[in-house]
Enzyme design. Structure first.
Site, PDB file in Angstrom:
ATOM      1  CE  LYS A  89     -40.627  23.058   1.538  1.00 30.67           C
ATOM      2  NZ  LYS A  89     -41.781  23.933   1.674  1.00 30.67           N
TER       3      LYS A  89
ATOM      4  NE  ARG B 200     -44.662  25.208   9.425  1.00 27.27           N
ATOM      5  CZ  ARG B 200     -44.465  23.914   9.669  1.00 27.27           C
ATOM      6  NH1 ARG B 200     -44.444  23.473  10.910  1.00 27.27           N
ATOM      7  NH2 ARG B 200     -44.278  23.056   8.678  1.00 27.27           N
TER       8      ARG B 200
ATOM      9  CG  HIS C 228     -43.413  12.607   0.471  1.00 28.58           C
ATOM     10  ND1 HIS C 228     -42.246  11.915   0.333  1.00 28.58           N
ATOM     11  CD2 HIS C 228     -44.120  12.376  -0.667  1.00 28.58           C
ATOM     12  CE1 HIS C 228     -42.220  11.307  -0.843  1.00 28.58           C
ATOM     13  NE2 HIS C 228     -43.355  11.569  -1.457  1.00 28.58           N
TER      14      HIS C 228
ATOM     15  CD  GLU D 253     -35.243  17.983  -3.090  1.00 28.51           C
ATOM     16  OE1 GLU D 253     -34.680  19.099  -3.086  1.00 28.51           O
ATOM     17  OE2 GLU D 253     -35.636  17.421  -2.053  1.00 28.51           O
TER      18      GLU D 253
END
Length: 663
Positions: free
Chosen positions: A117, A286, A227, A192
């Site tokens: 990521k 995916r 999350h 982040e």
């Protein structure tokens, strides 16, 4: 190229989903299974199944060499990875191809580019896709809080932590790294900025090797716990409201797809604000868990398209149009009111009427499930029982249809998040499309997790359970079997039974039923069904008993009751201050020693269950007088892990039931 036999390198619901399409396409199927999954439905439904020795995912489903060997042994010519496990592992994809098998997924290079990521965000920024800036953990300041720690190599909520205090950053980085390593085999994490009230919007893409890229609608997946998505829908209420946002999203998703030479099904995920500004989060190379809502709103079979693209076929130049609205919820074996504690154990009965794994072409319910009546949910894997999906012409219709289907579903055995899901679907904010990532904080998890049936509905259900129990006693009786349960020829003390915190009293005489629940007349009762007249309204209660657990299903909503024993077993009592294992799991870390002075809320140890960490804390200030476990030890639910004796209390203080709640 013709694909004739597909091995699914996965388990449970997604394996069954892929098998459904393969059967429709005339393709043979091969399952792999761990020892823990030996009796799972996906094993029985495959044409062939190959055992992977062991229980944990690290021993089985994450062992790429074992999966490829299984494909060779079964004569499969292609591998479908499903989602999770090895689905985004570029090394595995390459090994599949090196073995002469067809990989039903994107090019290895595309997986590599999106596998990190951290690096993928740099590439997307270069391609003109808006991104959030990555932060250096060493230089994060108070002004930048809160921040989000994320696993670089995976998703599904594993390895994610919100940090609101700088002093917690280091410990949370370590915990997120451990969790990511356990779930994905890679402990790399990054930091982040965290957007408190963002909207999670994603675009489904489908691409072939000839340069055709479809953007097949967007999904909104903003309602999340830890999350991990709980409710997903297509189209997005936010995108529907903001002019021009869909076109911008689709353009950004196309740029991302083309930038890496993508092929097959993929998802480009964005975080958006209420004004329609959005930032790239990641690209999942995916099939997504929530792909059914896109299938229902497009009429596509995304798995069939994956297979055809992998076989070298072209996509039509014109992509399909969307229609109607679809909502998916994830039915989990978990207790939302107790910090989402996962549950394990037997599924006594599981019935949700609807189409199984089918693309809906008219209003209705679809059920994608990995379990069935008699299944056992263990501690080695994710505790999702099923995805329940509705499709209807409008969003309100889809929400109402899904809420009703969930309420009427027969789910006996494990505690689930069913009540929470129904309450979300019927909440005014949800129906208004106000579905940001802070939904649970805004509207109160304690409120949303309340039982559908409460108050008088629970009292009536408890009365029905007592009357069904009485009928069962009559059936087992050796004398006077012709008399109703609870019958009294002369006035006497009423029968009394307690379920949870509800005590019902009743007697049945010449004038009928007399009970502590006012306004009720008995119409009929058997060991499994009770019909009552409730102030002029006839209600039918279906009653199922499994030991002390009693499940009552009616139009008022499902009620789970625990029948109180007539006498308390002394072995079910433990010392006050005992820390009980809230679930089966493994002790992965201990932060205190016997004899230590501890304060309320201090972490004593950590358990790992279903790839998530759970902290067990001190219930009060005191001394850790017992520590009964060691690191690496497996424990069962209810096991006494440790005992904290409060200051001023002796070691032989008051006792509590083993069923008492723990942190």
């Amino acid at each position: 190229m013709t694909i004739t036999s597909v091995l699914v390198a996965n388990r449970g619901e997604i394996a069954r989903r892929v098998f459904t399409t393969c059967r429709a396409e005339g393709i043979d199927t091969v399952a792999v299974f761990s020892d823990a999954d030996a009796n799972s439905p996906h094993v029985r439904e495959a044409d062939q199944a190959v055992r992977l020795p062991g229980n944990s995912s690290a021993e089985t489903y994450l062992r790429g060499e074992l999966v490829i060997a299984a494909a060779a042994a079964a004569g499969a010519d292609a591998v479908h990875p499903g989602y999770g496990f090895l689905s985004e592992n570029s090394d595995f994809a390459q090994q599949v191809q090196n073995a002469g098998l067809t990989w039903i997924g994107p090019p290895v290079k595309a997986i590599e580019l999106m596998g990190s990521k951290v690096e993928s965000k740099k590439m997307m920024a270069d391609a003109g896709v808006p991104v959030l800036t990555q932060l250096d953990p060493e230089s994060v300041t108070e002004n930048e809080l809160p921040v989000l720690i994320k696993a670089s190599a995976g998703g599904g909520g594993r390895g994610m932590r919100i940090v609101r205090n700088l002093e917690n950053l280091e410990s949370e980085l370590e915990a997120a790294g451990r969790e990511a390593l356990s779930a994905f085999g890679d402990g790399t994490v990054f930091v982040e900025r965290y957007i408190e009230t963002g909207r999670h919007i994603e675009v489904q893409v489908m691409a072939d090797r000839f340069g055709t890229v479809w953007t097949v609608g967007e999904r909104e997946c903003s309602i999340q716990r830890r999350h991990q998505k709980v409710v997903e829908e297509a189209p997005s209420p936010l995108v529907e409201r903001i002019d021009g946002m869909r076109e911008k999203l689709f353009h950004a998703a196309t740029l991302a797809t083309e930038a890496i030479g993508y092929e097959g099904a993929g998802t480009v995920e964005f975080l958006a604000d209420e004004k329609g500004n959005f930032f790239f989060l990641e690209m999942n190379t995916r099939l997504q868990v929530e792909h059914p809502v896109t299938e229902c709103t497009t009429g596509l079979d995304l798995v069939a398209l994956q297979i055809r693209v992998a076989a070298g076929e072209r996509l039509p130049a014109e992509q399909p149009k969307t229609r109607g609205h679809s909502i998916e919820v994830r039915l989990y074996a978990e207790d939302p009111a107790q910090d989402w504690q996962p549950q394990s154990g037997a599924v006594h009965r599981f019935e949700i009427p609807g189409a199984q794994f089918e693309v809906l072409d008219k209003s209705g319910i679809r059920v994608d499930s990995g379990v069935e009546t008699g299944s056992v949910v263990g501690t080695h894997y994710d505790p999702m029982l099923a995805k329940v999906i509705s499709f209807a012409p409008t969003r309100d219709q889809a929400a109402n249809l899904l809420a009703k289907a969930l309420q009427k579903a027969t789910v006996h055995g494990l505690k689930t998040n069913r009540d929470l899901l129904v309450n979300i679907l019927r909440h005014p904010a949800f129906l208004a499309g106000e579905t940001d990532t802070a939904f649970f904080d805004t509207h109160g998890l304690d409120v949303l997790a309340r039982p559908i049936a409460h108050g008088r509905a629970q009292e009536l259900s408890a009365l029905a359970a007592a009357l069904a129990d009485a009928a069962s006693n009559v059936d087992r009786a050796r004398v006077n079997r012709g008399l109703p349960g609870g019958w009294r020829n002369l006035r006497s003390q009423p029968q009394r039974k307690t379920y949870n915190d509800i005590t019902v009293e009743y007697s049945i005489g010449r004038s009928g039923l007399t009970s502590s629940v006012e306004g009720v007349e008995l119409i009929d009762h058997t060991p499994t069904s009770v019909t009552l007249d409730d102030n002029g309204i006839r209600r039918i209660f279906e009653v199922s008993s499994y030991g002390s657990d009693v499940f009552v299903d009616s139009a008022l909503g499902p009620v789970r009751l625990i029948k109180a024993p007539r006498f308390t077993d002394p072995t079910d009592e433990v010392a006050a201050g005992s820390l009980l294992a809230p679930m089966p799991g493994s002790v992965i870390r201990i932060a205190a020693a016997q004899g230590d002075t501890v304060t309320a809320g201090r972490p004593i140890l950590w358990l790992e269950a279903m790839k998530m960490e759970h902290t067990v804390t001190a219930p009060a200030d005191g001394v850790l007088t017992e520590l009964n476990v060691t690191e690496g030890q497996q424990v069962e639910v209810g096991a006494v892990l440790a005992v904290v004796t409060e200051h001023g209390s002796g070691a032989d203080g008051m006792t509590q039931s083993k069923g008492a709640e723990q942190s």
